[in-house]
Write a protein that holds these residues in place. Structure first.
Motif, PDB file in Angstrom:
ATOM      1  N   LEU A 161      39.791  40.874  40.965  1.00 61.73           N
ATOM      2  CA  LEU A 161      40.529  41.034  42.210  1.00 61.73           C
ATOM      3  C   LEU A 161      42.032  40.933  41.989  1.00 61.73           C
ATOM      4  N   PHE A 194      35.016  37.521  39.305  1.00 58.05           N
ATOM      5  CA  PHE A 194      35.392  38.254  40.504  1.00 58.05           C
ATOM      6  C   PHE A 194      36.879  38.060  40.807  1.00 58.05           C
ATOM      7  N   TRP A 195      37.333  36.844  40.632  1.00 59.67           N
ATOM      8  CA  TRP A 195      38.751  36.552  40.840  1.00 59.67           C
ATOM      9  C   TRP A 195      39.608  37.372  39.880  1.00 59.67           C
ATOM     10  N   ILE A 253      30.469  33.737  37.853  1.00 64.30           N
ATOM     11  CA  ILE A 253      30.544  34.944  38.680  1.00 64.30           C
ATOM     12  C   ILE A 253      31.819  34.943  39.516  1.00 64.30           C
ATOM     13  N   LEU A 254      32.111  33.808  40.145  1.00 67.06           N
ATOM     14  CA  LEU A 254      33.294  33.731  40.997  1.00 67.06           C
ATOM     15  C   LEU A 254      34.573  33.952  40.195  1.00 67.06           C
ATOM     16  N   VAL A 279      36.547  47.197  43.938  1.00 61.42           N
ATOM     17  CA  VAL A 279      36.048  45.844  44.224  1.00 61.42           C
ATOM     18  C   VAL A 279      35.928  45.632  45.731  1.00 61.42           C
TER      19      VAL A 279
END
Lengths: 116, 161
Positions: B17, B13-14, B9-10, A67
């Motif tokens: 991550l 992504f979180w 999307i965010l 990522v």
């Protein structure tokens, strides 16, 4: 086997980071230095991150390393663009070896001093 | 619709991550995503319909491979110029015409240019992109336009337009 690939990628990454730093010292002006700072260093760091994937497999660490690669890509390109444009606008000229400058005169005058 | 897409999307992504599915983490992620969406939603891509057309993802994949190949070449090229004792560089800023219409396409083109052999995108003014090039191999605008942006533009057109 995956450890060996990981070590090879790690070595490549460190080598390219070294080349990038050498370029930072050897190349003549801001813009050329940015070239080495964006390209060699990005590939070097990506290579190190991929080697992490090979060391740890698709675990938490490996996925996070993957990522981090797009994040690194986007931030380096934007930073390089912003630095180059900012340097030009604040009046840092191109190196004397430069053979062409189409950007001259395009920058709005009141944004900076173009005389230097 | 735009805001919702950005939020999803965010949030994904979180999750990638932090790599954790506990409720606390989900709530933190959702709150962070909502705040980011509220602040930056208006800068997001227009026409989110494009996100739901699978053909674009296929071309994105093709483009990714071309891009990685170009990027590798770029690195060896710059490393060669740095290590060569005489430093064979011919730097300068050139002006190249853009053929892409959408903002996101232009952004990606500029990023690709920054990542490939000896070129950094400095600025975009109207329909022209200004590029710092470490080794200007020809002075003919036709030739270098093709060399710098031609190979990316046709793929980016298929992805973003």
């Amino acid at each position: 086997m995956s450890n060996i690939i990981g070590v090879i990628l790690l070595c490549i990454g460190i080598l390219f980071n070294l080349f990038g730093c050498l370029g930072l010292i050897r190349l003549p002006d801001v813009y050329n230095r940015l070239q080495s700072a964006t390209k060699c260093v990005t590939l070097g760091t990506c290579s190190i991150l991929i080697s992490l994937l090979f060391f740890f497999g698709f675990s938490e660490i490996g996925i996070k390393a993957l990522v981090a690669i797009p994040l690194l890509f986007f931030s380096t390109t934007v930073a390089a663009h912003a630095l180059a444009r900012g340097a030009y606008i604040s009046g840092i000229g191109l190196d004397k070896r430069s053979i062409k400058d189409d950007y001259k005169g395009q920058v709005i005058e009141d944004q900076g001093d173009m005389e230097q | 619709m735009r805001y919702l897409t950005l939020f999803i999307i965010l949030f994904l992504f979180w999750l990638l991550l932090t790599f954790e599915l506990s409720p606390e983490n989900l709530i933190t992620g959702a709150v962070a995503a909502v705040i980011t969406t509220l602040f930056f939603g208006r800068f997001f891509v227009r026409g989110v319909k494009k996100f739901f057309q699978p053909a674009r993802y296929f071309w994105l994949l093709v483009y990714l491979f071309i891009f990685i190949w170009e990027c590798l070449k770029a690195n060896f090229d710059v490393a060669y110029r740095v290590l060569h004792p005489a430093m064979p560089i011919k730097p300068g800023i050139v002006k190249v015409k853009l053929n892409l219409e959408s903002n996101i396409g232009r952004t990606f083109l500029a990023m690709s240019i920054t990542m490939t052999p000896g070129t950094i995108a400095v600025d975009i003014i109207d329909d022209h992109i200004f590029i710092h090039w470490i080794f200007i191999s020809s002075t003919d605008p036709e030739v270098y336009s093709k060399k710098i942006s031609g190979r990316f533009e046709k793929h980016l057109k298929r992805i973003f337009e």
